[in-house]
Motif scaffolding. Structure first.
Motif, mmCIF file in Angstrom:
data_model
loop_
_atom_site.group_PDB
_atom_site.id
_atom_site.type_symbol
_atom_site.label_atom_id
_atom_site.label_comp_id
_atom_site.label_asym_id
_atom_site.label_seq_id
_atom_site.Cartn_x
_atom_site.Cartn_y
_atom_site.Cartn_z
ATOM 1 N N GLN A 11 0.823 -1.195 0.000
ATOM 2 C CA GLN A 11 0.000 0.000 0.000
ATOM 3 C C GLN A 11 0.863 1.253 0.000
ATOM 4 O O GLN A 11 0.561 2.226 -0.679
ATOM 5 N N ARG A 12 1.959 1.208 0.734
ATOM 6 C CA ARG A 12 2.792 2.387 0.784
ATOM 7 C C ARG A 12 3.503 2.613 -0.539
ATOM 8 O O ARG A 12 3.743 3.747 -0.933
ATOM 9 N N ASP A 61 8.075 4.157 3.684
ATOM 10 C CA ASP A 61 8.770 2.888 3.452
ATOM 11 C C ASP A 61 9.319 2.838 2.032
ATOM 12 O O ASP A 61 10.476 2.448 1.800
ATOM 13 N N HIS A 62 8.478 3.187 1.092
ATOM 14 C CA HIS A 62 8.904 3.164 -0.308
ATOM 15 C C HIS A 62 10.047 4.147 -0.539
ATOM 16 O O HIS A 62 11.039 3.841 -1.215
ATOM 17 N N ASN A 63 9.947 5.352 0.027
ATOM 18 C CA ASN A 63 10.998 6.347 -0.154
ATOM 19 C C ASN A 63 12.305 5.903 0.484
ATOM 20 O O ASN A 63 13.396 6.134 -0.061
ATOM 21 N N ARG A 64 12.210 5.230 1.652
ATOM 22 C CA ARG A 64 13.420 4.725 2.299
ATOM 23 C C ARG A 64 14.110 3.685 1.430
ATOM 24 O O ARG A 64 15.332 3.688 1.290
ATOM 25 N N LEU A 65 13.312 2.784 0.857
ATOM 26 C CA LEU A 65 13.898 1.757 0.000
ATOM 27 C C LEU A 65 14.532 2.380 -1.236
ATOM 28 O O LEU A 65 15.655 2.025 -1.621
ATOM 29 N N TRP A 66 13.825 3.305 -1.866
ATOM 30 C CA TRP A 66 14.352 3.915 -3.088
ATOM 31 C C TRP A 66 15.655 4.667 -2.788
ATOM 32 O O TRP A 66 16.609 4.613 -3.574
ATOM 33 N N SER A 67 15.724 5.317 -1.633
ATOM 34 C CA SER A 67 16.953 6.021 -1.239
ATOM 35 C C SER A 67 18.087 5.041 -0.960
ATOM 36 O O SER A 67 19.262 5.342 -1.222
ATOM 37 N N ALA A 68 17.736 3.870 -0.411
ATOM 38 C CA ALA A 68 18.759 2.874 -0.083
ATOM 39 C C ALA A 68 19.329 2.207 -1.323
ATOM 40 O O ALA A 68 20.449 1.695 -1.305
ATOM 41 N N LEU A 69 18.545 2.171 -2.396
ATOM 42 C CA LEU A 69 19.016 1.584 -3.639
ATOM 43 C C LEU A 69 19.921 2.572 -4.356
ATOM 44 O O LEU A 69 19.631 3.766 -4.430
ATOM 45 N N GLY A 70 21.012 2.083 -4.883
ATOM 46 C CA GLY A 70 21.887 2.919 -5.689
ATOM 47 C C GLY A 70 22.013 2.351 -7.083
ATOM 48 O O GLY A 70 21.252 1.473 -7.497
ATOM 49 N N HIS A 71 22.989 2.842 -7.799
ATOM 50 C CA HIS A 71 23.244 2.320 -9.136
ATOM 51 C C HIS A 71 24.193 1.126 -9.092
ATOM 52 O O HIS A 71 24.347 0.422 -10.094
ATOM 53 N N ASP A 72 24.820 0.901 -7.927
ATOM 54 C CA ASP A 72 25.622 -0.299 -7.734
ATOM 55 C C ASP A 72 24.766 -1.360 -7.053
ATOM 56 O O ASP A 72 23.984 -1.051 -6.148
ATOM 57 N N PRO A 73 24.874 -2.634 -7.470
ATOM 58 C CA PRO A 73 24.048 -3.692 -6.878
ATOM 59 C C PRO A 73 24.234 -3.790 -5.365
ATOM 60 O O PRO A 73 25.361 -3.736 -4.864
ATOM 61 N N THR A 74 23.138 -3.917 -4.652
ATOM 62 C CA THR A 74 23.135 -3.956 -3.191
ATOM 63 C C THR A 74 22.415 -5.212 -2.718
ATOM 64 O O THR A 74 21.324 -5.517 -3.195
ATOM 65 N N ARG A 127 19.941 -0.608 5.941
ATOM 66 C CA ARG A 127 19.771 0.791 5.568
ATOM 67 C C ARG A 127 18.347 1.295 5.821
ATOM 68 O O ARG A 127 18.144 2.469 6.136
ATOM 69 N N THR A 128 17.358 0.411 5.620
ATOM 70 C CA THR A 128 15.966 0.866 5.691
ATOM 71 C C THR A 128 15.285 0.567 7.016
ATOM 72 O O THR A 128 14.298 1.221 7.371
ATOM 73 N N GLY A 129 15.757 -0.465 7.730
ATOM 74 C CA GLY A 129 15.065 -0.902 8.933
ATOM 75 C C GLY A 129 13.811 -1.698 8.648
ATOM 76 O O GLY A 129 13.045 -2.008 9.561
ATOM 77 N N LEU A 130 13.573 -2.075 7.383
ATOM 78 C CA LEU A 130 12.388 -2.851 7.004
ATOM 79 C C LEU A 130 12.696 -4.339 7.055
ATOM 80 O O LEU A 130 13.859 -4.751 7.013
ATOM 81 N N THR A 131 11.650 -5.145 7.118
ATOM 82 C CA THR A 131 11.836 -6.590 7.153
ATOM 83 C C THR A 131 12.145 -7.119 5.764
ATOM 84 O O THR A 131 11.854 -6.484 4.741
ATOM 85 N N VAL A 132 12.726 -8.326 5.710
ATOM 86 C CA VAL A 132 13.007 -8.972 4.432
ATOM 87 C C VAL A 132 11.712 -9.190 3.654
ATOM 88 O O VAL A 132 11.657 -8.993 2.433
ATOM 89 N N ALA A 133 10.624 -9.584 4.358
ATOM 90 C CA ALA A 133 9.353 -9.830 3.676
ATOM 91 C C ALA A 133 8.839 -8.561 3.005
ATOM 92 O O ALA A 133 8.401 -8.577 1.847
ATOM 93 N N ALA A 134 8.884 -7.447 3.730
ATOM 94 C CA ALA A 134 8.410 -6.188 3.154
ATOM 95 C C ALA A 134 9.270 -5.765 1.983
ATOM 96 O O ALA A 134 8.767 -5.363 0.923
ATOM 97 N N LEU A 135 10.603 -5.855 2.141
ATOM 98 C CA LEU A 135 11.498 -5.453 1.062
ATOM 99 C C LEU A 135 11.328 -6.338 -0.164
ATOM 100 O O LEU A 135 11.314 -5.842 -1.297
ATOM 101 N N SER A 136 11.201 -7.657 0.036
ATOM 102 C CA SER A 136 11.056 -8.573 -1.099
ATOM 103 C C SER A 136 9.825 -8.222 -1.922
ATOM 104 O O SER A 136 9.869 -8.214 -3.162
#
Length: 371
Positions: free
Chosen positions: A310-311, A318-331, A339-348
């Motif tokens: 939903q977010r 949550d979405h903004n945190r993930l997008w900020s944590a992603l870079g152009h180098d594979p992470t 970096r985000t403090g989110l769970t693996v389930a939410a991030l996946s």
């Protein structure tokens, strides 16, 4: 009783697929479905089926539950909202799937790459080239873990992105045995799938039925090389019957393993000479998978997954945190969690939707913004 325990008993009872799907559809959960099957009113079950349901073998039960409890092992029943949407819309889908790896990968846009177990050197090279290009473009390459074209496609896809293997044995068995290390690599980076419970050996009848799962999971099927009597042609026919795209590579008229492809082209399969033609033909169809996934996530009972979906739709924290944590180098996932403090389930869940929308690329389990 745990739902997975009930599914394991149901999977070994030998019930027809349509009956088992109906049971799982009509009951609130697998435990209730097992109870209904044990009562058996009107189901016309055989004595062997009733015994398998009511008095399952204790040793086999223990082994099955041990397999299901191992890390990375999953069961997806027909009633499960995580059951892959494309496969659900195919002919005679399995009522229960056994998965080693990430079941979320079964929702990713897939292209089947199939062909001869005894390909020419050129055919093997073309399988590698097509699979590498498809995986590099963000598609999961699906095949059957057989020798020849299947093996070449899996290996090339693993080097560039994702691959899914559908097998005709239990997931504790590898056929051919020489692909055991490859099977383990696929389970670690993608998913290995079977409709057969652990301990199921390789039987000739299992491989044509396995092909319907390959076709059902995939938006399209690419046949690299195939003789006139070939399992790859079964996959192509099943894909066409499911309304999926079929592509075939032409070959030399003197090559026996090109004749099946030539027949497919005469019967209406698209003749392709480059991976780009496949990608351009299938790209518009991937949007339907993204829509299905968003609907599944929004309806999910799990709070972390529902919240992330939903977010993402509303562009919140949550979405903004993930997008900020992603870079152009594979992470890697561990770094994203940190970096985000989110769970693996939410991030996946969020990352899978981003992949389907073409905003994120994944390479060997590491994520980056698409350039």
């Amino acid at each position: 009783m745990e739902p997975d325990h009930a599914l394991l008993i149901l999977a070994r009872a030998g019930l027809p697929g349509a009956l088992l799907r109906s049971l799982l559809d009509s009951q609130p959960d697998p435990v209730a479905a097992l109870d209904a099957a044990r009562h058996g009113a009107g189901l016309a079950l055989s004595a062997e089926q009733r015994q398998a349901l009511c008095r399952p073998d204790p040793a086999r039960q223990a082994a099955d539950r041990g397999w299901a409890a191992a890390p990375g092992h999953h069961l997806l029943g027909w009633q499960d909202p995580d059951y892959p949407a494309l496969l659900r819309r195919s002919a005679a889908p399995p009522a229960i799937l056994f998965v080693a790896g990430d079941p979320g990968r079964l929702w990713h846009p897939q292209v089947a790459v199939v062909g001869s177990r005894r390909p020419s050197a050129g055919g093997r090279d073309r399988a590698r080239r097509f699979a590498a290009a498809l995986a590099g473009a963000g598609w999961a390459v699906t095949s059957g873990l057989a020798e020849g074209i299947d093996t070449a496609a899996h290996e090339a896809a693993l080097a560039r992105g994702q691959t899914v293997a559908v097998v005709g044995t239990g997931l504790d068995t590898c056929y051919p045995a020489g692909n055991a290390a490859l099977m383990a690599r696929i389970a670690a980076a993608g998913a290995v799938v079977s409709e057969h419970p652990p301990g199921t050996d390789a039987l000739a009848s299992h491989f044509p039925s396995r092909n319907r799962i390959i076709a059902g999971l995939s938006l399209g099927t690419v046949v690299i090389e195939a003789a006139l009597r070939s399992g790859a042609l079964i996959s192509a026919r099943l894909a066409a019957e499911a309304g999926r795209e079929v592509f075939a590579l032409p070959g030399s008229i003197d090559n026996p393993t090109a004749r099946g492809c030539h027949r497919l082209i005469r019967e209406g399969a698209a003749l392709v000479e480059s991976p780009r033609e496949v990608i351009e033909a299938l790209a518009p169809l991937a949007a339907s998978l993204a829509d299905s996934l968003r609907g599944r996530l929004q309806a999910a009972p799990s709070e972390p997954v529902r919240r992330s979906a939903q977010r993402q739709e509303t562009g919140d924290d949550d979405h903004n945190r993930l997008w900020s944590a992603l870079g152009h180098d594979p992470t890697g996932m561990d770094s994203l969690v940190e970096r985000t403090g989110l769970t693996v389930a939410a991030l996946s869940s969020m990352l899978l939707v981003m992949e389907l929308e073409g905003r994120v690329v994944v390479d060997n389990g590491r994520y980056a913004r698409r350039p």
